[in-house]
Design an enzyme around this catalytic site. Structure first.
Site, PDB file in Angstrom:
ATOM      1  NE  ARG A  48      -3.236   2.695   0.758  1.00  0.00           N
ATOM      2  CZ  ARG A  48      -4.631   3.518   1.680  1.00  0.00           C
ATOM      3  NH1 ARG A  48      -4.824   2.207   2.545  1.00  0.00           N
ATOM      4  NH2 ARG A  48      -4.745   4.540   1.031  1.00  0.00           N
ATOM      5  NE  ARG A  93      -7.453   3.235  -1.836  1.00  0.00           N
ATOM      6  CZ  ARG A  93      -8.712   4.360  -1.042  1.00  0.00           C
ATOM      7  NH1 ARG A  93      -9.070   3.690  -0.514  1.00  0.00           N
ATOM      8  NH2 ARG A  93      -8.236   5.012  -2.170  1.00  0.00           N
ATOM      9  CG  ASP A 145      -8.615   1.574   2.853  1.00  0.00           C
ATOM     10  OD1 ASP A 145      -7.624   1.744   3.217  1.00  0.00           O
ATOM     11  OD2 ASP A 145      -9.447   2.328   2.369  1.00  0.00           O
ATOM     12  CG  ASP A 195     -10.761   2.499   5.718  1.00  0.00           C
ATOM     13  OD1 ASP A 195      -9.690   2.832   6.144  1.00  0.00           O
ATOM     14  OD2 ASP A 195     -11.664   2.693   4.820  1.00  0.00           O
TER      15      ASP A 195
END
Length: 168
Positions: A84, A93, A96, A98
């Site tokens: 990344r 990317r 990712d 989160d």
């Protein structure tokens, strides 16, 4: 710290997107050592920065006693391991990761906010999250994930991604 249910959003739109999702899930499984619950994989239009390839997105869930900053560090390391780069905000990317929700916890510092501050605006987060548990109540909005999905104004295209594993 109490055991909490952690929901992590995964996204990829560079290279072998499915490989990156699967690699991230494997690494998360090793770090958290609890059974992973995984939503379906969805393909979605880019959000924020539109001039890029579509994403594969998924939400997974594990249980953890870890502090939010420790979780964030672990996920950041996994992103780094999977190549990344952070050069364009909302840009392309490899992966990712989160933190979407951590039980009913609210946490905020300079680098991290839990629940994820944009989750209610993103259909590609709410759809797979609702698949795992639509009755979760958002700790700040006192609204179910199902209702947040109904109320979501995101008009981006999102569809279940149907992939076929290679037979050996």
């Amino acid at each position: 710290m109490a055991i909490r249910r952690l929901f992590i959003g995964l996204g990829s739109n560079l290279g072998d997107r499915l490989h990156y999702l699967n690699s991230a899930k494997s690494q998360i499984g090793l770090k958290f050592s609890t059974a992973l619950m995984c939503s379906s994989i969805y393909e979605s239009e880019p959000w924020g920065f539109k001039e890029q390839e579509s994403f594969l997105n998924q939400v997974i869930s594990v249980e953890t006693e870890l502090h939010p900053l420790k979780i964030w560090d672990l996920l950041f390391d996994i992103e780094k391991n999977l190549g990344r780069l952070r050069d364009i905000k909302f840009g392309p990317r490899t992966i990712d990761l989160d933190i979407i929700l951590l039980g009913t916890m609210y946490f905020k510092n300079n680098n991290l906010t839990i629940p994820h501050p944009q989750m209610q605006k993103r259909k590609f987060v709410l759809e797979p999250l609702a698949e795992l548990d639509s009755e979760i109540i958002h700790p700040l909005f006192s609204t179910s994930i199902r209702q947040l999905l109904i109320d979501c104004e995101d008009i981006g295209q999102i569809t279940k991604y149907h992939h076929y594993e290679k037979q050996s």
